[in-house]
Structure formats: structure tokens, C-alpha cells
Write a protein that holds these residues in place. Structure first.
Motif, PDB file in Angstrom:
ATOM      1  N   ALA A  14      39.073   2.264  63.709  1.00 25.15           N
ATOM      2  CA  ALA A  14      39.574   2.527  62.704  1.00 25.15           C
ATOM      3  C   ALA A  14      39.977   2.034  61.257  1.00 25.15           C
ATOM      4  CB  ALA A  14      39.609   4.100  62.343  1.00 25.15           C
ATOM      5  N   ARG A  15      40.495   0.955  62.305  1.00 27.22           N
ATOM      6  CA  ARG A  15      41.437  -0.248  61.599  1.00 27.22           C
ATOM      7  C   ARG A  15      40.609  -1.130  60.007  1.00 27.22           C
ATOM      8  NH1 ARG A  15      43.526  -4.058  65.942  1.00 27.22           N
ATOM      9  NH2 ARG A  15      44.957  -5.028  64.684  1.00 27.22           N
ATOM     10  N   PRO A  16      41.287  -1.131  58.917  1.00 26.69           N
ATOM     11  CA  PRO A  16      40.454  -0.837  57.972  1.00 26.69           C
ATOM     12  C   PRO A  16      40.412  -2.647  57.803  1.00 26.69           C
ATOM     13  CG  PRO A  16      42.059   0.240  57.160  1.00 26.69           C
ATOM     14  CD  PRO A  16      42.285   0.036  59.033  1.00 26.69           C
ATOM     15  N   GLU A  17      40.560  -3.150  57.991  1.00 22.23           N
ATOM     16  CA  GLU A  17      41.126  -4.708  58.690  1.00 22.23           C
ATOM     17  C   GLU A  17      39.934  -5.441  59.268  1.00 22.23           C
ATOM     18  OE1 GLU A  17      44.154  -4.030  61.678  1.00 22.23           O
ATOM     19  OE2 GLU A  17      43.499  -3.408  59.613  1.00 22.23           O
ATOM     20  N   LEU A  18      39.198  -4.516  60.100  1.00 18.37           N
ATOM     21  CA  LEU A  18      38.450  -4.472  60.940  1.00 18.37           C
ATOM     22  C   LEU A  18      37.072  -4.577  60.158  1.00 18.37           C
ATOM     23  CD1 LEU A  18      39.121  -3.152  64.555  1.00 18.37           C
ATOM     24  CD2 LEU A  18      39.048  -5.517  63.685  1.00 18.37           C
ATOM     25  N   TRP A  19      36.866  -3.578  59.176  1.00 19.71           N
ATOM     26  CA  TRP A  19      35.868  -3.641  58.309  1.00 19.71           C
ATOM     27  C   TRP A  19      35.230  -4.893  57.316  1.00 19.71           C
ATOM     28  CZ3 TRP A  19      32.305  -0.613  59.711  1.00 19.71           C
ATOM     29  CH2 TRP A  19      31.861   0.647  61.117  1.00 19.71           C
ATOM     30  N   ARG A  20      36.378  -5.321  56.688  1.00 19.12           N
ATOM     31  CA  ARG A  20      36.877  -6.243  56.176  1.00 19.12           C
ATOM     32  C   ARG A  20      36.953  -7.149  56.462  1.00 19.12           C
ATOM     33  NH1 ARG A  20      41.736  -3.023  53.585  1.00 19.12           N
ATOM     34  NH2 ARG A  20      42.694  -4.195  55.543  1.00 19.12           N
ATOM     35  N   ARG A  21      36.673  -7.531  57.688  1.00 17.38           N
ATOM     36  CA  ARG A  21      36.694  -9.833  58.188  1.00 17.38           C
ATOM     37  C   ARG A  21      34.547  -9.452  58.253  1.00 17.38           C
ATOM     38  NH1 ARG A  21      40.117  -9.391  63.506  1.00 17.38           N
ATOM     39  NH2 ARG A  21      42.678  -9.254  62.176  1.00 17.38           N
ATOM     40  N   GLY A  22      34.578 -11.169  57.681  1.00 17.61           N
ATOM     41  CA  GLY A  22      33.225 -11.591  58.260  1.00 17.61           C
ATOM     42  C   GLY A  22      32.194 -10.970  56.435  1.00 17.61           C
ATOM     43  N   PRO A  23      32.755 -11.094  56.079  1.00 16.68           N
ATOM     44  CA  PRO A  23      31.731 -10.903  55.116  1.00 16.68           C
ATOM     45  C   PRO A  23      30.313 -11.328  54.727  1.00 16.68           C
ATOM     46  CG  PRO A  23      33.475 -11.811  53.826  1.00 16.68           C
ATOM     47  CD  PRO A  23      34.248 -11.541  54.938  1.00 16.68           C
ATOM     48  N   LEU A  24      30.833 -13.246  55.451  1.00 17.72           N
ATOM     49  CA  LEU A  24      29.282 -13.510  54.904  1.00 17.72           C
ATOM     50  C   LEU A  24      28.204 -13.479  56.465  1.00 17.72           C
ATOM     51  CD1 LEU A  24      28.196 -16.027  53.984  1.00 17.72           C
ATOM     52  CD2 LEU A  24      29.663 -17.517  55.644  1.00 17.72           C
ATOM     53  N   LEU A  25      29.202 -12.818  57.607  1.00 18.41           N
ATOM     54  CA  LEU A  25      27.982 -12.275  58.720  1.00 18.41           C
ATOM     55  C   LEU A  25      27.757 -11.084  58.205  1.00 18.41           C
ATOM     56  CD1 LEU A  25      30.478 -13.246  62.016  1.00 18.41           C
ATOM     57  CD2 LEU A  25      28.483 -14.663  61.193  1.00 18.41           C
ATOM     58  N   ARG A  28      34.664 -12.845  64.503  1.00 21.11           N
ATOM     59  CA  ARG A  28      35.887 -12.448  63.587  1.00 21.11           C
ATOM     60  C   ARG A  28      36.510 -11.417  64.228  1.00 21.11           C
ATOM     61  NH1 ARG A  28      37.713 -14.202  60.368  1.00 21.11           N
ATOM     62  NH2 ARG A  28      37.755 -13.868  58.613  1.00 21.11           N
ATOM     63  N   ARG A  29      36.105 -10.358  64.863  1.00 19.05           N
ATOM     64  CA  ARG A  29      36.521  -9.218  65.157  1.00 19.05           C
ATOM     65  C   ARG A  29      35.812  -8.056  63.877  1.00 19.05           C
ATOM     66  NH1 ARG A  29      42.306  -9.292  68.095  1.00 19.05           N
ATOM     67  NH2 ARG A  29      41.968 -10.223  69.910  1.00 19.05           N
ATOM     68  N   SER A  30      34.620  -8.574  63.470  1.00 19.55           N
ATOM     69  CA  SER A  30      34.150  -7.769  62.412  1.00 19.55           C
ATOM     70  C   SER A  30      33.093  -7.007  62.653  1.00 19.55           C
ATOM     71  CB  SER A  30      33.219  -8.538  61.618  1.00 19.55           C
ATOM     72  OG  SER A  30      32.739  -7.962  60.744  1.00 19.55           O
ATOM     73  N   ALA A  31      34.096  -5.075  62.315  1.00 17.89           N
ATOM     74  CA  ALA A  31      33.266  -4.263  62.882  1.00 17.89           C
ATOM     75  C   ALA A  31      31.852  -3.649  61.437  1.00 17.89           C
ATOM     76  CB  ALA A  31      33.298  -3.024  62.488  1.00 17.89           C
ATOM     77  N   SER A  32      32.185  -3.932  60.689  1.00 15.04           N
ATOM     78  CA  SER A  32      31.297  -4.374  59.275  1.00 15.04           C
ATOM     79  C   SER A  32      30.084  -5.271  59.614  1.00 15.04           C
ATOM     80  CB  SER A  32      31.612  -4.427  58.058  1.00 15.04           C
ATOM     81  OG  SER A  32      32.150  -5.927  58.470  1.00 15.04           O
ATOM     82  N   ALA A  33      30.178  -6.133  60.503  1.00  7.08           N
ATOM     83  CA  ALA A  33      29.431  -6.785  61.178  1.00  7.08           C
ATOM     84  C   ALA A  33      28.140  -6.538  62.116  1.00  7.08           C
ATOM     85  CB  ALA A  33      29.130  -8.755  61.539  1.00  7.08           C
ATOM     86  N   VAL A  34      28.885  -6.138  62.906  1.00  4.14           N
ATOM     87  CA  VAL A  34      28.857  -5.921  64.167  1.00  4.14           C
ATOM     88  C   VAL A  34      27.427  -4.489  63.756  1.00  4.14           C
ATOM     89  CG1 VAL A  34      28.784  -4.411  66.575  1.00  4.14           C
ATOM     90  CG2 VAL A  34      30.329  -5.992  65.871  1.00  4.14           C
TER      91      VAL A  34
END
Length: 359
Positions: free
Chosen positions: A38-49, A98-104
Motif C-alpha cells: 500500500a505504500r504509494p511510492e511503490l506504485w510510483r516507481r518504474g513508470p517506464l517499466l 526497482r520495487r515497482s508494484a505497478s510494473a509487476v
């Protein structure tokens, strides 16, 4: 209360405490994981991925919409479409790094699309039995040992054997080496068919290799024939067999993926198959293209790939040193593929393909 009762009561208390603490630890772990996700920063990481994962999924999903107007880009992409799945683990590794939840989460799209397109090819779809064994092989014009190649093909146990890219110098070698096993054969130009069963009504097939405004005025060069049609007599009735070696394709800076002559050949073979009155038809040969390529959609609608229906895996055939595409095909109509497989390498840059069919 006796001493025994007191001991048992104490043990029960310890068991309940252990169970409770275990459940508590598990619940705490779930809560911690939920808080991390739920940490917001994990969803903002890795937009290119994230964008790359979504683009990969959309390209595979809408591959038929990728235009061919510029360098036949759509057909080139479709030729190697199964390999697009290799981008998934690369993007996943990047997303985890990158610990990108959105990319996963975005990777769910390409994984789902790839499995929908090719998941059915991962298992073994073959069945036991079969009335007739077919083998097709582009033997290679530069084959250093055609005699050895012929012996390898005899060992395959084929009842009907199609050869493509036969040079005039090697024709006699193949005829000599195959004569003992296959009493019937027909050669037209650079393609031939050898059979344990009688052949009849053999003729060349025009696959529009030479075209242009004056093509109709030019004499037919029978030595350049690259397709034939014949009839195999079986105890279950006639089986029409086509052998074809369609034009090669090249990738060049000027033209991109050059498929014009090959595509004309596909259309010519498609028209011939569509006009066949015989119910049972087989097409064997080096078609210089995969059935994922949109150029083969018409032919694929009329015939069934033995590999897709009854193979084990993708059955890639070219190049021999690292097969990346199945451009050598066994297509059928009016018969049932029971099994399909790729044979070991010979002196050619193509692998032979085999199938067993039933009526």
C-alpha cells in the motif's frame, strides 16, 4: 485435581498459546505485506517499466494491426512472435529491482496474452498410431553429404518423403540412395517426392516465382520449378500431395522484410488447394514463413498444421544451429494428424519435419 490433571491442563494452555501466537504471527505478516504494497511510492516507481509491460502486451494482443506498409514490419514481427515472451522475465527482473508494484501488476497483461496465443503449444498433443508417416526436408543446396542425408531420412521410417532444394548435381545421389526403400518417386525442378506407394498424375505447380508485366511471354523454365502436385494411391483412397519450396525472404535496409515473391507463392498454393476436388490433401515443404505471419492466414484457414494439432512444443526448424522459427510445414486437409515432430539435423541448414496421419 490430581498431579496428572494439572500437567495436562498446563500443556493445553501452552498449546493454545502457541496456536494463538502462530496465528498472530501469520496475521502480522499479512498486515506488514499489505502495508508494504500500500505504500504509494511503490506504485510510483518504474513508470517506464510499467509502460513497457503494457506496450508488450498490447503489441502481442494487436499484432495483426501492426501495419505492413513500412518494410513488412507486421509480418516480420509475427514471424518471431513466440519469442516476445522472453521480454516478460526481463521486465519482471527490472520491476523487482526497482520495487515497482505497478510494473509487476502490468506484466499480467503480456503473460495472459502470450499464454492465450501459445500456451496450447507447450504440452504434448500427440497420439499413438497413424496410417501414414510423412517427412519433409529442405536438404540444402550446399549440403556437403547428400548421401548421408538420404540415409538419415530413410531411417526415419517415412512412407512419403518430400525433398526441397535439390540441386541437379545431387539429384542422382538422392535417387540412388532412396531407390531401395521408395520404389516410386517424382522430381520436378528442385523439389521431389519419394513414396512406398504408387504415384500418379504428377505435374508442376506454378507458384508465380517470376512475375511482372512480361511474365506471361516468357517460356517456362522447368529446371526452376519449385512446386509439384501428385497423387499417392493408398488402400483408403487417393491422397493428393503438394511439395513446395516458396521464395526466400530477406531483411534489407532498403526493403525491410522482403516477402513479395513468397507471398505470391502462398496465394498460388492456396488457390491450388482450394480448387482441389479430392477431399484429402497434404502440403509438405519449406514455405519460408511461419503460420503466425498474416500472409499465411488464408492457407491456414483451409488447412491444419500437423505440429499445432499433434506436436510437442513449437517444433522450430530453422536455422539448424539455433532453431528460431518453424518455416518447414506439414499441412493437411481431410485427414487427422496423430503426431508431429522434428527430426535430428542433417547436412542442411533446416531440420526435417515428420508427422503421422490417419483417415
Amino acid at each position: 485435581m490430581t498431579q496428572v490433571d494439572t500437567a495436562e491442563s498446563a500443556q493445553d494452555d501452552r498449546n493454545r498459546q502457541g496456536t494463538g501466537s502462530g496465528t498472530g504471527r501469520a496475521g502480522a505478516g499479512v498486515r506488514r505485506a499489505a502495508l508494504v504494497v500500500a505504500r504509494p511510492e511503490l506504485w510510483r516507481r518504474g513508470p517506464l517499466l510499467t509502460a513497457s509491460a503494457l506496450l508488450l502486451g498490447l503489441v502481442m494482443l494487436l499484432h495483426g494491426s501492426v501495419p505492413n506498409r513500412v518494410g513488412q514490419l507486421g509480418s516480420l514481427m509475427e514471424t518471431f512472435l513466440p519469442w516476445f515472451g522472453l521480454f516478460v522475465p526481463v521486465l519482471l527482473a527490472g520491476a523487482l529491482w526497482r520495487r515497482s508494484a505497478s510494473a509487476v501488476v502490468a506484466l499480467v497483461l503480456p503473460v495472459t496474452v502470450w499464454l492465450n496465443l501459445f500456451g496450447g503449444l507447450l504440452g504434448d498433443r500427440s497420439h499413438a498410431g497413424g496410417d501414414l508417416a510423412l517427412v519433409s526436408h529442405n536438404v540444402g543446396a550446399d549440403n556437403p553429404d547428400p548421401a548421408a542425408t538420404a540415409r538419415d531420412l530413410v531411417a526415419s521410417g517415412a512412407d512419403v518423403l518430400a525433398l526441397e532444394e535439390i540441386t541437379p548435381e545431387a539429384t542422382g545421389t538422392y535417387e540412388k540412395e532412396l531407390a531401395g526403400t521408395y520404389p516410386f518417386h517424382a522430381v520436378r525442378g528442385t523439389v521431389g517426392l519419394w513414396s512406398r506407394l504408387p504415384l500418379s498424375d504428377t505435374r508442376r505447380v506454378d507458384i508465380d516465382m517470376d512475375y511482372g508485366p512480361l511474365a506471361h511471354t516468357k517460356p517456362v523454365d522447368t529446371t526452376a520449378t519449385r512446386a509439384l502436385r501428385t497423387t499417392v494411391t493408398t488402400d483408403r483412397g487417393p491422397l493428393v500431395v503438394y511439395v513446395a519450396h516458396l521464395a526466400s525472404v530477406r531483411v534489407t535496409p532498403r526493403d525491410g522484410f522482403g516477402t513479395a515473391q513468397r507471398d505470391r507463392g502462398v496465394q498460388a498454393i492456396g488457390r491450388a488447394v482450394a480448387a482441389e476436388r479430392n477431399e484429402r490433401v497434404v502440403l509438405l515443404g519449406d514455405l519460408n514463413g511461419t503460420l503466425d505471419d498474416r500472409a499465411f492466414s488464408g492457407l491456414g484457414a483451409r488447412m491444419t498444421s500437423a505440429q499445432d494439432a499433434a506436436g510437442d512444443g513449437f517444433g522450430f526448424t530453422w536455422p539448424t544451429w539455433f532453431p528460431m522459427a518453424r518455416i518447414d510445414q506439414i499441412l493437411v486437409r481431410g485427414v487427422r494428424p496423430e503426431s508431429s515432430w522434428v527430426l535430428p539435423a542433417t547436412g542442411s541448414d533446416h531440420l526435417p519435419v515428420a508427422a503421422r496421419i490417419s483417415w
